[in-house]
Design a protein around this motif. Structure first.
Motif, PDB file in Angstrom:
ATOM      1  N   UNK A  63       0.682  -1.069  -7.439  1.00  0.00           N
ATOM      2  CA  UNK A  63      -0.101  -2.039  -8.937  1.00  0.00           C
ATOM      3  C   UNK A  63       1.216  -2.487  -8.601  1.00  0.00           C
ATOM      4  N   UNK A  64       0.696  -3.944  -9.191  1.00  0.00           N
ATOM      5  CA  UNK A  64       2.226  -4.363  -9.718  1.00  0.00           C
ATOM      6  C   UNK A  64       3.305  -3.846 -10.054  1.00  0.00           C
ATOM      7  N   UNK A  65       4.806  -4.439  -9.222  1.00  0.00           N
ATOM      8  CA  UNK A  65       6.480  -3.656  -9.688  1.00  0.00           C
ATOM      9  C   UNK A  65       6.143  -2.462  -8.881  1.00  0.00           C
ATOM     10  N   UNK A  66       5.477  -1.797  -8.862  1.00  0.00           N
ATOM     11  CA  UNK A  66       5.408  -0.314  -7.752  1.00  0.00           C
ATOM     12  C   UNK A  66       5.566  -0.647  -6.085  1.00  0.00           C
ATOM     13  N   UNK A  67       6.905  -0.115  -5.174  1.00  0.00           N
ATOM     14  CA  UNK A  67       7.145  -0.007  -3.961  1.00  0.00           C
ATOM     15  C   UNK A  67       6.152   0.555  -3.435  1.00  0.00           C
ATOM     16  N   UNK A  68       6.249  -0.062  -2.619  1.00  0.00           N
ATOM     17  CA  UNK A  68       5.318   0.479  -1.211  1.00  0.00           C
ATOM     18  C   UNK A  68       5.494  -0.168  -0.254  1.00  0.00           C
ATOM     19  N   UNK A  69       4.374  -0.520   1.264  1.00  0.00           N
ATOM     20  CA  UNK A  69       4.686  -0.973   2.033  1.00  0.00           C
ATOM     21  C   UNK A  69       3.072  -2.173   2.456  1.00  0.00           C
ATOM     22  N   UNK A  70       4.091  -3.056   3.073  1.00  0.00           N
ATOM     23  CA  UNK A  70       3.268  -4.365   3.121  1.00  0.00           C
ATOM     24  C   UNK A  70       2.117  -4.137   4.106  1.00  0.00           C
ATOM     25  N   UNK A  90       0.996  -0.786  -0.053  1.00  0.00           N
ATOM     26  CA  UNK A  90       0.089  -0.521   0.455  1.00  0.00           C
ATOM     27  C   UNK A  90       1.047   1.139   0.111  1.00  0.00           C
ATOM     28  N   UNK A  91       0.003   2.512  -0.360  1.00  0.00           N
ATOM     29  CA  UNK A  91       1.059   3.710  -0.426  1.00  0.00           C
ATOM     30  C   UNK A  91       0.183   4.392   0.181  1.00  0.00           C
ATOM     31  N   UNK A  92       0.273   5.515   1.092  1.00  0.00           N
ATOM     32  CA  UNK A  92      -0.550   6.947   2.035  1.00  0.00           C
ATOM     33  C   UNK A  92      -0.363   7.610   1.354  1.00  0.00           C
ATOM     34  N   UNK A  93      -1.568   7.971   0.909  1.00  0.00           N
ATOM     35  CA  UNK A  93      -1.613   9.307  -0.186  1.00  0.00           C
ATOM     36  C   UNK A  93      -1.740  10.385   0.373  1.00  0.00           C
ATOM     37  N   UNK A  94      -2.162  10.683   2.120  1.00  0.00           N
ATOM     38  CA  UNK A  94      -2.350  11.554   2.693  1.00  0.00           C
ATOM     39  C   UNK A  94      -2.607  11.113   4.003  1.00  0.00           C
ATOM     40  N   UNK A  95      -2.707  12.411   5.166  1.00  0.00           N
ATOM     41  CA  UNK A  95      -3.606  11.930   6.641  1.00  0.00           C
ATOM     42  C   UNK A  95      -3.087  13.753   6.999  1.00  0.00           C
ATOM     43  N   UNK A  96      -4.390  13.054   8.043  1.00  0.00           N
ATOM     44  CA  UNK A  96      -4.511  15.049   8.182  1.00  0.00           C
ATOM     45  C   UNK A  96      -5.819  14.451   9.826  1.00  0.00           C
TER      46      UNK A  96
END
Length: 260
Positions: free
Chosen positions: A40-47, A4-10
Motif C-alpha cells: 500500500x502507499x507508504x508501506x516499505x517493500x522491494x521495487x 511488493x512484499x513477499x508473503x511466503x515461499x515454499x
C-alpha cells in the motif's frame, strides 16, 4: 513502479513409484511456490521492477486501471520468484512471463538461452485473490495448477447455478457453510482447468466433482471425468487455496503450507 512484499515461499516435494533417478534429477518431482502482495502507499517493500522483464515493465506502465495493474504486477513477481527458486538463478528479469493464446502464462526464456537456462524452463501457474497473488513453478512433464478463491457470499447465486445435482449432494456431506463449500468446488475447477490449459472454457459439468474427502490438513477432491487427477484444498486467511496434480503423485511434506 509499485513496491511488493513477499508473503511466503515454499518448495513442494513430490513422490511417484514410476519415476526414476533421472526424473528426480531434472526436477520432475519438484514445485516451488511464491505468495506476493503489492504494498500500500507508504508501506516499505522491494521495487517490483527488480523482478520484471522489460516487456513486463512496459505493459504494466501502460495499464491505466489500478486494480488490473496491481494484480498483474503481483502475479508476475510471484511467478518470477517461484521460477528463480525452481531454477536456482538470480536473474529474474531475463525471463518474460507471457500470455498464451488462451491467456495461460508461459515462460519465454529467449534472453536466457546464453546462460544455459533457456532449455530448462519449467511451467508456471498463477492465481490471484483480492489483495495478493500466488504462483507455482513445476516441470512440464508433471502437470499441475493452483487457484485462490476468496469467500464471497454475493457470488453464491452464480456458484449454485453452476453446480450439478450430484455436486450439491457431495457438498451436503461436508461440515462447511454452504457458501464456503460452493466456493471450494469452483476453485477446484479453476485449478483443474489451469492444469489442462483450458481454464474454464469448457462446459462446467465436464469438470463435475465426484467426491470430497476430508484428510486434514487438506480436503481431497476427485472428478467424475478426470480420474487421472486430484485436487487438494485448504483454507487460508481469505478463502481457499487449491492445487491440482496427477492422482498417483504423493506430497511428501506439508511445510510449504506456511507460505499460503
Amino acid at each position: 513502479m509499485e513496491n511488493i512484499r513477499v508473503l511466503g515461499t515454499g518448495h513442494i516435494d513430490l513422490a511417484r513409484d514410476d519415476m526414476g533417478e533421472v526424473d528426480i534429477a531434472i526436477g520432475v518431482l519438484r514445485a516451488t511456490l511464491a505468495h506476493v502482495a503489492v504494498c500500500e502507499e507508504g508501506e516499505a517493500g522491494e521495487d517490483a521492477e527488480n523482478w520484471l522483464h522489460p516487456e513486463e515493465v512496459s505493459l504494466a506502465r501502460r495499464m491505466s486501471h489500478d486494480g488490473r495493474r496491481i494484480s498483474y504486477i503481483a502475479g508476475r513477481v510471484a511467478a518470477k520468484i517461484s521460477l528463480t527458486n525452481w531454477l536456482a538463478t538470480d536473474e529474474p528479469d531475463r525471463f518474460w512471463v507471457r500470455p498464451g493464446v488462451f491467456g495461460q502464462p508461459f515462460i519465454d526464456g529467449t534472453s536466457a538461452i546464453g546462460s544455459g537456462l533457456g532449455h530448462k524452463l519449467p511451467c508456471v501457474s498463477i492465481a490471484h485473490s483480492e489483495d495478493a497473488s500466488m504462483a507455482m513453478a513445476y516441470h512440464r512433464a508433471h502437470p499441475m495448477g493452483i487457484d485462490l478463491a476468496p469467500i464471497d457470499e454475493d457470488a453464491m447465486p452464480l456458484l449454485q447455478a453452476e453446480l450439478t445435482r450430484e455436486e450439491l449432494a457431495v457438498m451436503a456431506k461436508l461440515d462447511l457453510p454452504e457458501c464456503d463449500a460452493a466456493q471450494l468446488l469452483w476453485s477446484c475447477k479453476e485449478s483443474l482447468g489451469k492444469t489442462l490449459n483450458t481454464a474454464l472454457m469448457v462446459p462446467l459439468p465436464v469438470f463435475e466433482v465426484a467426491e470430497l474427502i476430508e484428510e486434514p490438513p487438506f480436503i481431497t477432491i476427485h472428478y467424475r471425468n478426470f480420474e487421472q487427477f486430484r485436487t487438494i484444498a485448504c483454507r487460508n486467511q481469505t478463502g481457499w487455496f487449491t492445487l491440482t496434480l496427477p492422482r498417483e503423485t504423493e506430497i511428501t511434506d506439508t511445510s510449504w503450507l506456511e507460505c499460503i
